[in-house]
Enzyme design. Structure first.
Site, short mmCIF file in Angstrom:
data_model
loop_
_atom_site.label_atom_id
_atom_site.label_comp_id
_atom_site.label_asym_id
_atom_site.label_seq_id
_atom_site.Cartn_x
_atom_site.Cartn_y
_atom_site.Cartn_z
N THR A 277 0.68 -1.01 -0.08
CA THR A 277 0.00 -0.13 -0.10
C THR A 277 0.76 1.20 0.16
O THR A 277 2.09 1.41 0.58
CB THR A 277 -0.95 -0.01 1.24
N GLY A 282 -4.09 2.26 -2.86
CA GLY A 282 -4.61 1.00 -1.85
C GLY A 282 -5.07 -0.20 -2.78
O GLY A 282 -4.34 -0.70 -3.01
N TRP A 311 0.96 2.01 5.76
CA TRP A 311 0.35 1.04 6.53
C TRP A 311 1.14 -0.26 6.52
O TRP A 311 0.52 -1.29 6.17
CB TRP A 311 -1.05 0.62 5.69
N GLY A 512 -22.56 -1.05 29.60
CA GLY A 512 -21.77 -0.07 29.68
C GLY A 512 -20.29 -0.49 30.01
O GLY A 512 -19.24 -0.15 29.39
N GLU A 535 -5.60 -6.75 3.39
CA GLU A 535 -5.40 -8.10 2.53
C GLU A 535 -6.85 -8.05 1.45
O GLU A 535 -7.38 -9.11 1.15
CB GLU A 535 -5.61 -9.29 3.42
#
Ligand SMILES: Cc1cc2nc3c(=O)[nH]c(=O)nc-3n(C[C@H](O)[C@H](O)[C@H](O)COP(=O)(O)OP(=O)(O)OC[C@H]3O[C@@H](n4cnc5c(N)ncnc54)[C@H](O)[C@@H]3O)c2cc1C
Length: 553
Positions: A277, A282, A311, A512, A535
């Site tokens: 990338t 991308g 990345w 919560g 991927e």
């Protein structure tokens, strides 16, 4: 409603429905193949092709779940909940199919027999039978009772041994540090890498002749799954990069390269980063712009790398980067102008690094902050005249401009591995959620006694089971034929979606407290969200990998 009211379902009943489902998918695929000129025109029908890719993957998952239950029967065992889980997933998928066909009948353009089957009363009856609320809730109750632990039957005793041994390794070695690494965004410690290396985790599927364990893909998947159950980022994902490079080298490396790199990668001596990338590239990998130009340095022939990458996970700690770079600069060279290089570098700790070569080359890296998937850090990289010797071009001179195909081969293995990662993470989410709802009381009762809680747990477990069956089936398919890339892609697609869903449902079951860092479910949620992205981000996986293959014939 109690267990005695659960309507019975048999494997042949599910099998009949699967046959009908397969007929619908085949008919829809044939129509789509026609309309898209066998996949060439997918971009003109993206929405519908995405549906077909997803439905075909779901069909494979249901089939895999049925085959698993059948294998249990053949082994003389009671398949018990395996049949119920297959039924639940089959029922849900079929009701989804029905809704989609109703919404877009012209796109589906089904033949008369498929249309008839879909609208037949007996098909509707099967759907209602398969996903009866009583069945789903009974599964959920069992999950709460057993706290979701996965000791599912495996045909192979060795596989059971692998699962048990990795589980205890992961709980002992990774368990105590997983949460700390996530919260502080620490680097995976070398001590863990060394221990994993000692166990042989980095070379499980590599052939013995190249220093691997030659165990095949199923033990590798089980290992990945158990490590990811404890930590996706600091455990299971450590194996992905070696897997991708190993498969690319096996496919296209020269003998010298296989001998030099495979054993070192498989032994864990070398950590790997995968660098495809770029900041502006991308999904459209064929447009990779980072350049590798012929150069000589200190009398050595090689290439100078210039450009930016994005990345690149584990790039700091990695000793080598599998880098996809452009070697053909002519206009329109696209995917046919890319080569795969093994770029050597020093390992660095921390979130930034800068490596200078004697000849002036520089490689700089800076990690991008992320909400999850912490422990390896994903880096933006800048290469400036960084020298790579010619022997590090994968495949040598004849591998030049073939990098795209080698990389894609590696990604097929990576996707299979990611199916295992997703199942491991979802398993963790299921277990903590099952335990939480069994222990937590509201309105005077444990949450697990409420119908909706049971129903949710039953669905989570069933979908996880089907994705696991599909991932294992894909692993065995890849053992038989390493070119098998469709099933691994389907396993990755469904398992990653399932992991996101299971983690989020688990978080809701925690109320919560599911949002508190103190509870690991909050980590599972943020970790899961990355799974459908890398991927091959989900839509690209559906359109360019799965639909393209399905519609090609
Ligand atoms: C934590 C993390 C770790 C990663 N690790 C690595 C790594 O180690 N090595 C590496 O090389 N990469 C890595 N990646 C990158 C990852 O593979 C990419 O993010 C992914 O391939 C998508 O590329 P992109 O982000 O540029 O999105 P884009 O390609 O810009 O896509 C954005 C959106 O548009 C959609 N889209 C794009 N094209 C089309 C089209 N033709 N039709 C319809 N929709 C389209 C996509 O599906 C997506 O939803 C990592 C990413 C993350 C988040």
């Amino acid at each position: 409603m109690n267990d005695s009211e659960i309507p019975e379902v048999s494997l042949p009943q599910i099998g009949t429905a699967v046959d009908g489902f397969a007929e619908v998918v085949e008919s829809a695929s044939a129509s789509a193949a026609d309309r898209t000129s066998h996949g060439k025109g997918i971009d003109d029908h993206q929405v519908h092709c995405e549906r077909i890719a997803y439905l075909a993957s779901q069909l494979e998952a249901v089939r895999a779940a049925c085959e698993y239950a059948e294998s249990m029967e053949e082994a003389g065992l009671d398949p018990g909940s395996a049949v119920d889980q297959a039924a639940v997933v089959a029922g849900e998928v079929l009701s989804g199919l029905n809704a989609q066909v109703v919404a877009a009948p012209e796109d589906f353009d089904l033949n008369s027999s498929a249309t008839e089957w879909l609208s037949a009363g007996r098909t509707r009856d099967s759907i209602a039978l398969f996903c009866s609320e009583a069945r789903v809730r009974a599964l959920g109750r069992r999950i709460a009772e057993t706290r979701g632990v996965n000791n599912g039957w495996l045909a192979d005793d060795d596989a059971i041994m692998v699962r048990d041994s990795v589980r205890s390794f992961a709980e002992q070695e990774l368990g105590p540090i997983a949460e700390r690494i996530h919260r502080n965004d620490e680097l995976v410690p070398d001590s863990l890498i060394s221990k994993m290396a000692e166990m042989g985790y980095f070379g499980m599927s590599a052939p013995e002749e190249y220093g691997g364990l030659g165990m095949g893909n199923l033990p590798m998947i089980l290992t990945t799954e158990e490590l990811s159950r404890v930590s996706l980022a600091a455990g299971g994902s450590l194996i992905t990069r070696p897997e991708i490079l190993t498969k690319a080298l096996l496919k296209g490396g020269t003998e010298e390269q296989k001998s030099k790199w495979l054993a070192a990668v498989g032994s864990g001596e070398l950590m790997v980063g995968i660098s495809v990338t770029e900041p502006d590239v991308g999904s459209d990998v064929a447009s990779v712009a980072c350049r590798a130009e012929p150069a000589t340095e200190g009398g050595r022939k090689g290439y100078r790398i210039n450009g930016a990458k994005a990345w690149c996970t584990f790039a700091g700690r990695a000793n080598v980067l599998a880098l996809l770079a452009r070697t053909d600069f002519s206009e329109g060279s696209g995917a046919r102008g890319l080569s795969l290089f093994i770029v050597e570098k020093d390992p660095f700790d921390g979130h930034e690094f800068c490596q200078r070569q004697e000849g002036g080359g520089v490689l700089e890296g800076k990690a991008d902050a992320t909400p999850g998937y912490r422990g390896m850090h994903s880096f933006t990289l800048s290469f400036e005249n960084y020298f790579v010797p010619e022997e590090n071009l994968v495949g040598g001179e004849s591998g030049k401009n073939k990098g795209f195909y080698l990389q894609m081969n590696g990604f097929a293995a990576g996707r299979l591995q990611t199916g295992g990662r997703a199942c491991g993470l979802a398993q963790a989410a299921l277990e903590v959620s099952a335990a939480y709802v069994a222990d937590r009381r509201q309105f005077g009762r444990p949450l697990s006694e409420f119908q909706l809680t049971q129903y949710k747990l039953g669905r989570m477990a069933s979908h996880l089971h089907a994705c696991r069956c599909l991932t294992y089936k894909a692993a065995l398919a890849m053992d038989r034929d390493e070119r098998a890339s469709l099933q691994p892609a389907m396993a990755k697609l469904l398992a990653c979606d399932m992991a996101v869903h299971v983690a989020q449902e688990g978080q809701l079951l925690h109320g919560g407290w599911g949002y508190a860092e103190e509870y690991p479910i909050s980590r599972y949620v943020v970790d899961a969200q990355v799974l459908p992205i890398f991927e091959g981000v989900k839509p690209i996986l559906e359109l360019k990998v799965i639909a393209r293959q399905l519609l090609a014939s």
